[in-house]
Motif scaffolding. Structure first.
Motif, PDB file in Angstrom:
ATOM      1  N   MET A   1       9.693   9.293 -32.599  1.00  0.00           N
ATOM      2  CA  MET A   1      10.650   8.533 -33.391  1.00  0.00           C
ATOM      3  C   MET A   1      10.099   8.357 -34.804  1.00  0.00           C
ATOM      4  O   MET A   1       8.992   7.873 -35.004  1.00  0.00           O
ATOM      5  N   SER A   2      10.867   8.762 -35.803  1.00  0.00           N
ATOM      6  CA  SER A   2      10.398   8.668 -37.182  1.00  0.00           C
ATOM      7  C   SER A   2      10.819   7.342 -37.796  1.00  0.00           C
ATOM      8  O   SER A   2      11.749   6.697 -37.336  1.00  0.00           O
ATOM      9  N   GLU A   3      10.103   6.985 -38.843  1.00  0.00           N
ATOM     10  CA  GLU A   3      10.403   5.729 -39.534  1.00  0.00           C
ATOM     11  C   GLU A   3      11.692   5.852 -40.319  1.00  0.00           C
ATOM     12  O   GLU A   3      12.042   6.924 -40.803  1.00  0.00           O
ATOM     13  N   THR A   4      12.388   4.762 -40.475  1.00  0.00           N
ATOM     14  CA  THR A   4      13.595   4.715 -41.291  1.00  0.00           C
ATOM     15  C   THR A   4      13.163   4.794 -42.752  1.00  0.00           C
ATOM     16  O   THR A   4      12.291   4.036 -43.174  1.00  0.00           O
ATOM     17  N   PRO A   5      13.744   5.704 -43.531  1.00  0.00           N
ATOM     18  CA  PRO A   5      13.332   5.813 -44.937  1.00  0.00           C
ATOM     19  C   PRO A   5      13.842   4.646 -45.776  1.00  0.00           C
ATOM     20  O   PRO A   5      14.884   4.060 -45.476  1.00  0.00           O
ATOM     21  N   PHE A   6      13.105   4.331 -46.823  1.00  0.00           N
ATOM     22  CA  PHE A   6      13.503   3.306 -47.774  1.00  0.00           C
ATOM     23  C   PHE A   6      14.517   3.909 -48.739  1.00  0.00           C
ATOM     24  O   PHE A   6      14.338   5.020 -49.221  1.00  0.00           O
ATOM     25  N   ASP A   7      15.583   3.184 -49.012  1.00  0.00           N
ATOM     26  CA  ASP A   7      16.605   3.639 -49.954  1.00  0.00           C
ATOM     27  C   ASP A   7      16.253   3.121 -51.350  1.00  0.00           C
ATOM     28  O   ASP A   7      16.374   1.916 -51.608  1.00  0.00           O
ATOM     29  N   PRO A   8      15.809   3.999 -52.250  1.00  0.00           N
ATOM     30  CA  PRO A   8      15.411   3.559 -53.602  1.00  0.00           C
ATOM     31  C   PRO A   8      16.516   2.830 -54.366  1.00  0.00           C
ATOM     32  O   PRO A   8      16.234   2.090 -55.295  1.00  0.00           O
ATOM     33  N   LYS A   9      17.777   3.025 -53.979  1.00  0.00           N
ATOM     34  CA  LYS A   9      18.877   2.307 -54.646  1.00  0.00           C
ATOM     35  C   LYS A   9      18.745   0.800 -54.448  1.00  0.00           C
ATOM     36  O   LYS A   9      19.284   0.016 -55.222  1.00  0.00           O
ATOM     37  N   MET A  10      18.044   0.382 -53.397  1.00  0.00           N
ATOM     38  CA  MET A  10      17.825  -1.049 -53.153  1.00  0.00           C
ATOM     39  C   MET A  10      17.063  -1.704 -54.302  1.00  0.00           C
ATOM     40  O   MET A  10      17.181  -2.903 -54.531  1.00  0.00           O
ATOM     41  N   LEU A  11      16.275  -0.913 -55.029  1.00  0.00           N
ATOM     42  CA  LEU A  11      15.473  -1.452 -56.139  1.00  0.00           C
ATOM     43  C   LEU A  11      16.337  -2.114 -57.207  1.00  0.00           C
ATOM     44  O   LEU A  11      15.881  -3.047 -57.881  1.00  0.00           O
TER      45      LEU A  11
END
Length: 59
Positions: A1-11
């Motif tokens: 199971m891979s990690e959920t990626p961070f969405d840079p738009k959240m910045l």
């Protein structure tokens, strides 16, 4: 199971809880960096942990 990626738009909506400064995303270390506060907040499973207790002091 891979990690959920961070969405840079959240910045766009996030600021440092200590200084209210904008944050930069360090994809390699999976951290959000606040240069004015000299700390980095971890990103776990795609979710930034914006607690001062969890922040890493930068050198």
């Amino acid at each position: 199971m891979s990690e959920t990626p961070f969405d840079p738009k959240m910045l766009e909506a996030m600021v440092c809880p200590m200084t209210q400064a904008t944050l930069t995303y360090d994809a390699e270390k999976q951290e959000l960096v606040s240069k004015p506060a000299n700390v980095a907040f971890p990103i776990r499973n795609g979710i930034p942990v914006m607690l001062m207790d969890e922040a890493r002091q930068l050198d």
